[in-house]
Motif scaffolding. Structure first.
Motif, mmCIF file in Angstrom:
data_model
loop_
_atom_site.group_PDB
_atom_site.id
_atom_site.type_symbol
_atom_site.label_atom_id
_atom_site.label_comp_id
_atom_site.label_asym_id
_atom_site.label_seq_id
_atom_site.Cartn_x
_atom_site.Cartn_y
_atom_site.Cartn_z
ATOM 1 N N VAL A 446 9.688 -12.738 38.489
ATOM 2 C CA VAL A 446 10.477 -13.960 38.346
ATOM 3 C C VAL A 446 9.933 -15.023 39.299
ATOM 4 O O VAL A 446 9.662 -14.747 40.473
ATOM 5 C CB VAL A 446 11.963 -13.680 38.650
ATOM 6 C CG1 VAL A 446 12.750 -14.987 38.722
ATOM 7 C CG2 VAL A 446 12.549 -12.752 37.600
ATOM 8 N N GLY A 447 9.748 -16.214 38.779
ATOM 9 C CA GLY A 447 9.230 -17.319 39.583
ATOM 10 C C GLY A 447 7.727 -17.479 39.525
ATOM 11 O O GLY A 447 7.195 -18.479 40.016
ATOM 12 N N SER A 448 7.022 -16.519 38.946
ATOM 13 C CA SER A 448 5.570 -16.626 38.864
ATOM 14 C C SER A 448 5.163 -17.618 37.774
ATOM 15 O O SER A 448 5.916 -17.914 36.853
ATOM 16 C CB SER A 448 4.945 -15.256 38.619
ATOM 17 O OG SER A 448 5.439 -14.674 37.427
ATOM 18 N N ILE A 449 3.941 -18.104 37.890
ATOM 19 C CA ILE A 449 3.458 -19.183 37.028
ATOM 20 C C ILE A 449 2.729 -18.607 35.820
ATOM 21 O O ILE A 449 1.791 -17.817 35.953
ATOM 22 C CB ILE A 449 2.531 -20.121 37.814
ATOM 23 C CG1 ILE A 449 3.312 -20.823 38.939
ATOM 24 C CG2 ILE A 449 1.902 -21.166 36.892
ATOM 25 C CD1 ILE A 449 2.438 -21.667 39.843
ATOM 26 N N VAL A 450 3.153 -19.021 34.624
ATOM 27 C CA VAL A 450 2.452 -18.666 33.391
ATOM 28 C C VAL A 450 1.285 -19.624 33.168
ATOM 29 O O VAL A 450 0.190 -19.221 32.789
ATOM 30 C CB VAL A 450 3.420 -18.724 32.193
ATOM 31 C CG1 VAL A 450 2.671 -18.474 30.880
ATOM 32 C CG2 VAL A 450 4.560 -17.738 32.362
#
Length: 621
Positions: A446-450
């Motif tokens: 959660v919160g990571s960049i796609v």
């Protein structure tokens, strides 16, 4: 006594904070069980003691009507004249019958800001309304916790599965964030089947003419609307209306293009960026990519949007994340633009199209393989640089996890990020009901960049100069410039003798080379127009300069200094002035030219973020 009892029994539900026409406004919409006179009451939170609103609280009278899709009544009112950097509390209803108090915070009305864009929550699509609600609530919680200073929430539509199912609307409106951050609500195809969408979302500057609806206006929601928030002109379309009405009048795509054209012509110069929002994604990669209505829009919309200088188009509908290449007139603008580029440099007419994935986890669509139909408005073929993608998409992603899009609006760039708001774990209704999930929580938490990219605007052959003029303060005054490439930083301004603001800077150096055998004379000159911020402006004559030659060559001789009109009542750089020149017979070679800028303006200039363009002209015989 009967009247008092009726008032006390009135139930207030569905309170939602919406965007206003600009950053000084908010529109609040709600449901009421009784048809009574109601209003919004507003006060700075710091002035509320023990939950009591002060006598100085201001009121805004509400209007509304009976609900047609359910029982009860709807109300809305516009909060106006908000001040920047204030935390406000508000409540709706009437004396003795108020809703709970909610709060929101305004930010500076100038400068950079972030907004968050959410794909189709479509509450109820999984078959389990409460699971969908839990995912939607979690996404808003995660997104605003990670970005507490965000200033807007923008939706892609399809708020609910069934347009008039009020239990689904209750779930969509359940998150507290929808009363704390203003929502720019977009209508989707699942929202258009009745009047509930309009009853829950009253939008600013809305044209509710028949051509912006699909079906009967009396029983369907619709309309196109626009608003300006700081440096962005948002135009929101009801893309459900895409065919001409039965009476043969102008409508559908042509009507939307006409609407966008009219708004841009009237208000485009009041903002630095132009962002369109509508539901049906024309450059997606999943189930709806082959829909006939989207094929029509790829031809009807794209050239018009390029011609109008649209910067970004935000869309939903296909429950997948995509980010297009820079698209001009329905074609990839630059064939060399690389997939997943971290920096994009659209030329004139280049537009970035974004599709947001599900924000609730109620439904996902899988990416489809490209066909063999080639590129261009009629083609859904593969990308020559990345054959697994459609030709128009720089990035495509589907992990079956919730996500949202963050857009950072800077003085001279847009920073776009797609971020995970969930993993395979609950709340994620579609996965909980058996859909596979390819996310790896350890590596993709959660919160990571796609996806992340910075979009840099086209400056043409000139140099953009931006000036932020703040409120005058005794003894000091500050100007700040934040930009990329052509944006010239004039530094921090100072107030002088109570009569003027002054700041200095330097143009980006120019390199002149001359290898001609004729040794003909040449000259470089430049001028600026008015410094502008929306409908505020001051004359470019207040800008002067002192040219110089940084590195000699090619016979370069610096032009004469030009004073600000504040000092000599002249025309400053509002008229063409020489930066450097060389006479006939000069030696071949190159020169590097510069100039010190001197801006001096009266201290009566209004607060604002001003910009002009330095237009450079080269002449040679």
């Amino acid at each position: 006594m009967a009247t008092a009892s009726a008032a006390e029994s009135t139930t207030i539900t569905g309170v939602v904070l919406g965007v206003g026409a600009n950053e000084t406004q908010r529109i609040v919409t709600w449901y009421s069980s009784a048809d009574t006179a109601q209003k919004i009451q507003l006060a700075p939170t710091a002035e509320i003691v023990n939950g009591e609103f002060p006598a100085s609280a201001v009121s805004f009278e509400a209007v509304g009507a009976a609900n047609t899709s359910t029982t009860g009544f709807n109300r809305h009112a516009t909060i106006s004249d908000l001040r920047e950097n204030v935390t406000y509390s508000y409540r709706v209803g009437s004396e003795g019958n108020w809703s709970p108090a909610y709060s929101f915070k305004t930010r500076s009305f100038e400068g950079d800001y972030d907004f968050l864009f959410f794909g189709d929550p479509q509450i109820g699509a999984s078959g389990d309304r409460l699971k969908d609600q839990a995912g939607w609530e979690e996404t808003l919680k995660v997104a605003t916790a990670a970005n507490p200073n965000t200033e807007l929430l923008v939706s892609a539509g399809d708020h609910v599965e069934s347009a008039n199912d009020e239990s689904q609307w209750d779930s969509f409106l359940a998150p507290d964030q929808l009363r704390q951050y203003p929502l720019g609500a977009t209508i989707g195809n699942h929202d258009v089947g009745g009047k509930s969408w309009e009853q829950h979302h009253f939008t600013p500057n809305t044209d509710r003419s028949a051509q912006y609806y699909t079906g009967d206006q009396a029983t369907r929601s619709g309309g196109d609307f626009w608003y300006i928030y700081k440096d962005v002109l948002f135009i929101d379309l009801n893309s459900n209306s895409y065919v001409n009405p039965a009476d043969g009048s102008a409508g559908g795509d042509a009507a939307h293009v006409s609407y966008v054209t009219d708004v841009v012509n009237k208000h485009g110069n009041e903002a630095k960026w132009k962002v369109l929002v509508y539901h049906h994604s024309i450059y997606s990669a999943a189930s709806h990519s082959t829909d006939g209505d989207n094929a029509a829009r790829r031809k009807d919309f794209t050239t018009a949007f390029s011609d109008l200088g649209i910067d970004m188009v935000l869309q939903g509908h296909d429950h997948v994340y995509t980010r297009s290449y820079s698209i001009k007139n329905g074609q990839k603008e630059n064939p060399a633009e690389q997939p997943g580029a971290a920096d994009v440099f659209p030329g004139p007419g280049g537009v970035i199209y974004v599709t947001a994935n599900s924000a609730s986890g109620s439904k996902y669509y899988d990416i489809k393989k490209p066909g063999n139909t080639g590129t261009g408005p009629d083609g859904l073929g593969p990308d020559p640089l990345n054959p697994s993608n459609y030709w128009f998409n720089s990035v495509q992603n589907q992990e079956h996890v919730r996500s949202y899009v963050k857009v950072s609006v800077k003085a001279d760039k847009l920073v776009l990020e797609n971020l995970r708001s969930g993993t395979c774990a609950a709340p994620n209704a579609a996965v909980e009901k058996g859909l596979s999930c390819v996310n790896t929580p350890d590596g993709q938490p959660v919160g990571s960049i796609v996806d992340s990219t910075t979009i840099h605007p086209y400056h043409g052959d000139g140099q953009a100069i931006q000036v932020n003029v703040p409120n005058a303060a005794p003894g000091e005054f500050g100007w700040t410039i934040d930009g990329y490439n052509g944006l010239v930083n004039l530094g921090t301004a100072q107030e002088r003798n109570g009569t003027s603001f002054e700041a200095t800077g330097k143009i980006n150096p120019l390199l002149v080379t001359d290898s001609r055998r004729s040794l003909a004379p040449w000259s470089i000159s430049a001028n600026v127009g008015d410094f502008q911020d929306a409908d505020k402006k001051f004359s470019g004559s207040y800008l002067g300069w002192t040219p110089y030659v940084l590195d000699g060559g090619a016979g370069a001789e610096a032009g004469a200094p030009v004073l600000s009109s504040f000092d000599d009542q002249g025309k400053g750089l509002s008229v063409s002035s020489g930066l450097a020149a060389a006479v006939q017979g000069h030696p071949r070679g190159g020169a590097r030219l510069g100039a010190d800028l001197d801006l001096k303006i009266p201290d009566s200039i209004a607060v604002g973020s001003y910009r002009t363009t330095l237009t450079i002209t080269a002449l040679s015989s």
